[in-house]
Design an enzyme around this catalytic site. Sequence first.
Site, PDB file in Angstrom:
ATOM      1  NE  ARG A  46      30.350  48.145  28.940  1.00 59.38           N
ATOM      2  CZ  ARG A  46      30.038  48.089  27.643  1.00 59.38           C
ATOM      3  NH1 ARG A  46      30.200  46.971  26.966  1.00 59.38           N
ATOM      4  NH2 ARG A  46      29.547  49.149  27.030  1.00 59.38           N
ATOM      5  CE1 TYR A  98      30.471  34.416  50.490  1.00 56.68           C
ATOM      6  CE2 TYR A  98      29.471  34.665  48.328  1.00 56.68           C
ATOM      7  CZ  TYR A  98      29.929  35.216  49.505  1.00 56.68           C
ATOM      8  OH  TYR A  98      29.830  36.567  49.692  1.00 56.68           O
ATOM      9  CG  ASP A 170      34.356  29.481  44.906  1.00 60.40           C
ATOM     10  OD1 ASP A 170      35.520  29.849  45.143  1.00 60.40           O
ATOM     11  OD2 ASP A 170      33.350  30.075  45.340  1.00 60.40           O
ATOM     12  CE  LYS A 195      35.656  36.968  50.156  1.00 61.44           C
ATOM     13  NZ  LYS A 195      34.798  35.877  49.733  1.00 61.44           N
TER      14      LYS A 195
END
Length: 379
Positions: A46, A98, A170, A195
Site C-alpha cells: 500500500r 466530468y 484534470d 483513458k
Amino acid sequence: MKLATKFIHAGTEPDASTGAIMTPIYQTSTFVQSAPGVHKGYDYSRAGNPTRAALEAAYAKIENGKFGLAFSSGVAATDAVIKLLEPGDEVIASNDMYGGTYRLFTKIFQKFGIVFHFVDMKDANNIIPFINQNTKLIWTETPTNPLMNIIDIEATAFIAKQHNILLCVDNTFASPYLQNPLQLGADIVMHSATKYLGGHSDVIQGCLVMNDEALREKLFFIQKSSGAVPGPQDCFLVLRGIKTLHVRMQRHCENGEKIAHFLYHHPKVEKVYWCGFENHPGYEIAKKQMRGFGGMMSFTLKDDSIDNAIRVLTATKLFALAESLGGVESLINHPATMTHASIPKEERLKNGLTDSLIRLSVGIEDADDLIDDLKNAIG
Ligand SMILES: *Cc1c(COP(=O)(O)O)cnc(C)c1O
C-alpha cells in the site's frame, strides 16, 4: 528528449536482478525485512511497490513534473487532492466537467464542510469574484467534458498564484501528448489513466503529478493513509499503454479532424463541438496550449428530440455505445443519461448540455470506416 522517445522510455529501466526489459509485475503485498525496519526500500505494497514506483516515475516524466503518484482510479486521485483541504475551505471548480468529479465534490465532500463554487471558467477572470481568504483550490479541466470548451491554463494559473491558491488541472482529455499543465503554471496535474494513458479500455487507474516536494509528501501521505492504490498488474498495463501514447494520439488527432469535418458538413447535424475549428471560441487558446486537438468531440442533431439521439446512438456498428473514452476503439455516448447523469438536469441545461448531445471518443480505426458508420447511423 522528444515526446516519442520519452513516452517509450519513461520510468522504465531494465530489471536490475534479471535484465528483463519490461518492468516485472511485483505481485506481492509485503517484503521480507532482514531486521525490523531494515529492507530494500519497500515494506508493504500500500505504501510502495516496485511496479507502481516505475509507473509513478513514468507519470512524472511524461507530464514534465518531478513527482508522480498512482491511484486506483481517476476519481481516487481527485479524492486525494480534496483531502488536502479542511472544513471551511473553499474550492472554485469549473461548471463544465466530468460528472463523477461533480458528484464527488457535491455528494461526498460538501457534507464534510468543504464549499464548492461552480464557475464558467472560459474567461479566467470569472474566477476572481469567488476568491476569498478561504479559497484553497481551483479545479479545472480542459478541453471540458463533454462540451469541449477551452480554459486558458496560463491565465488561470496567474490568478491562482496571485492569491496563493493551488491549481489542479484534470488533463485526461488532452493527455500529456497534447498538453502539459505544469509548464503552464498549474500546481497539480490529474489524469484518469483509464483513458488515453492506458489506452486499451482494460484498466481503471488515476494519477497526480506535481513539482513541489512538500505537496508531494502531503499527497503521498494521503495515498498511503487512505489506501486507494492500484495493484501491480494494473500498473504494468498502464506502463505498457504509455509506450504507444504518441502513435495512438497522432491517429486520434488525424481521425478526430476528419470526423469533425464530416459532421460539420452533414445536413442533419446542428452543431459540432470540437476545439480544432477556427470558429471555436477557444481555438486560439487551444492552439497556444495544446499540440493538437485530439479525438474527443460532441454534436447535436437538427431534430433535437431525445428519441432521435437514441436512434443514432443505437444504430452505429463500429462506434460502441459505452461510457469512457481514450481507448483504441471508437465509442459513442449520451452524456445526459450516461456519463453526466449525476449532474441535475437544470444544471446541465444551464451549461448547454442538452438531451440530444452525443459525445464521440474517436478511436484509431480507419477513418473512412468510422465515417461510413456515422453516415449510416445518422441516415
Ligand atoms: C473518466 C474521467 C475521470 C474519472 O476517472 P476514473 O478513472 O473513471 O475514476 C475524471 N476526469 C475525466 C475527464 C474523465 O474522463
